[in-house]
Design a protein around this motif. Structure first.
Motif, PDB file in Angstrom:
ATOM      1  N   ALA A   1       1.651  -2.097   7.630  1.00 55.77           N
ATOM      2  CA  ALA A   1       0.535  -3.023   7.899  1.00 55.77           C
ATOM      3  C   ALA A   1      -0.677  -2.678   7.033  1.00 55.77           C
ATOM      4  O   ALA A   1      -1.339  -3.581   6.498  1.00 55.77           O
ATOM      5  CB  ALA A   1       0.172  -2.972   9.384  1.00 55.77           C
ATOM      6  N   ALA A   2      -0.956  -1.396   6.850  1.00 58.04           N
ATOM      7  CA  ALA A   2      -2.085  -0.981   6.006  1.00 58.04           C
ATOM      8  C   ALA A   2      -1.843  -1.372   4.553  1.00 58.04           C
ATOM      9  O   ALA A   2      -2.765  -1.825   3.858  1.00 58.04           O
ATOM     10  CB  ALA A   2      -2.302   0.526   6.124  1.00 58.04           C
TER      11      ALA A   2
ATOM     12  N   GLN B   1      -2.305  -5.103   4.243  1.00 59.99           N
ATOM     13  CA  GLN B   1      -3.747  -5.387   4.299  1.00 59.99           C
ATOM     14  C   GLN B   1      -4.407  -5.079   2.954  1.00 59.99           C
ATOM     15  O   GLN B   1      -5.256  -5.835   2.479  1.00 59.99           O
ATOM     16  CB  GLN B   1      -4.391  -4.571   5.419  1.00 59.99           C
ATOM     17  N   GLN B   2      -3.984  -3.997   2.307  1.00 58.31           N
ATOM     18  CA  GLN B   2      -4.508  -3.637   0.984  1.00 58.31           C
ATOM     19  C   GLN B   2      -4.124  -4.694  -0.051  1.00 58.31           C
ATOM     20  O   GLN B   2      -4.938  -5.059  -0.898  1.00 58.31           O
ATOM     21  CB  GLN B   2      -3.974  -2.260   0.572  1.00 58.31           C
TER      22      GLN B   2
ATOM     23  N   ALA C   1      -3.474  -7.898   0.561  1.00 56.34           N
ATOM     24  CA  ALA C   1      -4.267  -9.099   0.861  1.00 56.34           C
ATOM     25  C   ALA C   1      -5.705  -8.947   0.373  1.00 56.34           C
ATOM     26  O   ALA C   1      -6.274  -9.880  -0.209  1.00 56.34           O
ATOM     27  CB  ALA C   1      -4.231  -9.385   2.361  1.00 56.34           C
ATOM     28  N   ALA C   2      -6.297  -7.781   0.580  1.00 59.69           N
ATOM     29  CA  ALA C   2      -7.678  -7.549   0.151  1.00 59.69           C
ATOM     30  C   ALA C   2      -7.783  -7.572  -1.371  1.00 59.69           C
ATOM     31  O   ALA C   2      -8.718  -8.152  -1.926  1.00 59.69           O
ATOM     32  CB  ALA C   2      -8.180  -6.213   0.702  1.00 59.69           C
TER      33      ALA C   2
END
Length: 184
Positions: A99-100, A103-104, A106-107
């Motif tokens: 998940a991290a 998220q990275q 996507a960012a």
């Protein structure tokens, strides 16, 4: 013969040799034993990750992040996946690491630092956990499938060569139109 010479010197597995052939250029620098350079440049971060030198890889990324945010964002995802996801001791820590990493991704994509295609191209073995994750698959769902190109080369008055790379084997349509020779 080259593989036979390299493997004992570097003690690489065939998997690492495959990755290194595409990730660790320029290869001669690795063999020159210029460890200061190998331990400080972003281009060697995948090599450090493959070798399990996660702290060194993280240190290189952290030192270069302000100067090269695009590349460090991409490399940080690789590091998260290999250090935190692949090495996870429990399913819950693996899920949190994945998940991290997503998220990275996507960012980085949202900030315009890294195009989504960069994560699709690879290095696929280091980014493999992303590809089966539903959250990543939903990010890719609307993607055209075109990763690189099109590039045009070897143009003559009667022909041209086109090159492009797609995500998977798909039909590609090329549409040619005649230009107004007076405008050209």
């Amino acid at each position: 013969l080259l593989l036979l010479l390299l493997q004992p010197v570097l003690a690489l597995t065939s998997y690492e040799l495959e990755l290194c052939g595409t990730l660790c250029a320029p290869f001669p620098k690795v063999f020159s034993h210029d460890l200061e350079e190998v331990n400080s440049k972003l281009q060697y971060v995948p090599w450090q990750i493959i070798q399990g030198n996660f702290n060194l890889a993280a240190d290189i990324i952290d030192r270069r992040e302000k100067r090269e945010p695009e590349e460090t964002a991409f490399l940080r995802v690789m590091l998260l996946l290999q250090r935190d996801y692949v090495q996870a001791s429990t399913p819950s820590t693996a899920a949190a690491a994945l998940a991290a990493a997503i998220q990275q991704v996507a960012a980085a994509v949202a900030a315009g630092l890294v195009p989504l295609e960069r994560f699709l191209v690879g290095p696929r073995p280091l980014l493999a956990p992303l590809y089966s994750a539903p959250a990543f698959q939903s990010m890719v769902a609307g993607h055209s499938g075109l990763l690189h190109g099109p590039l045009v080369g070897a143009v003559t008055s009667h022909s041209a060569q086109l090159w492009l790379r797609t995500l998977s084997s798909v039909p590609v349509t090329v549409q040619l139109t005649e230009s107004d020779s007076a405008a050209a």
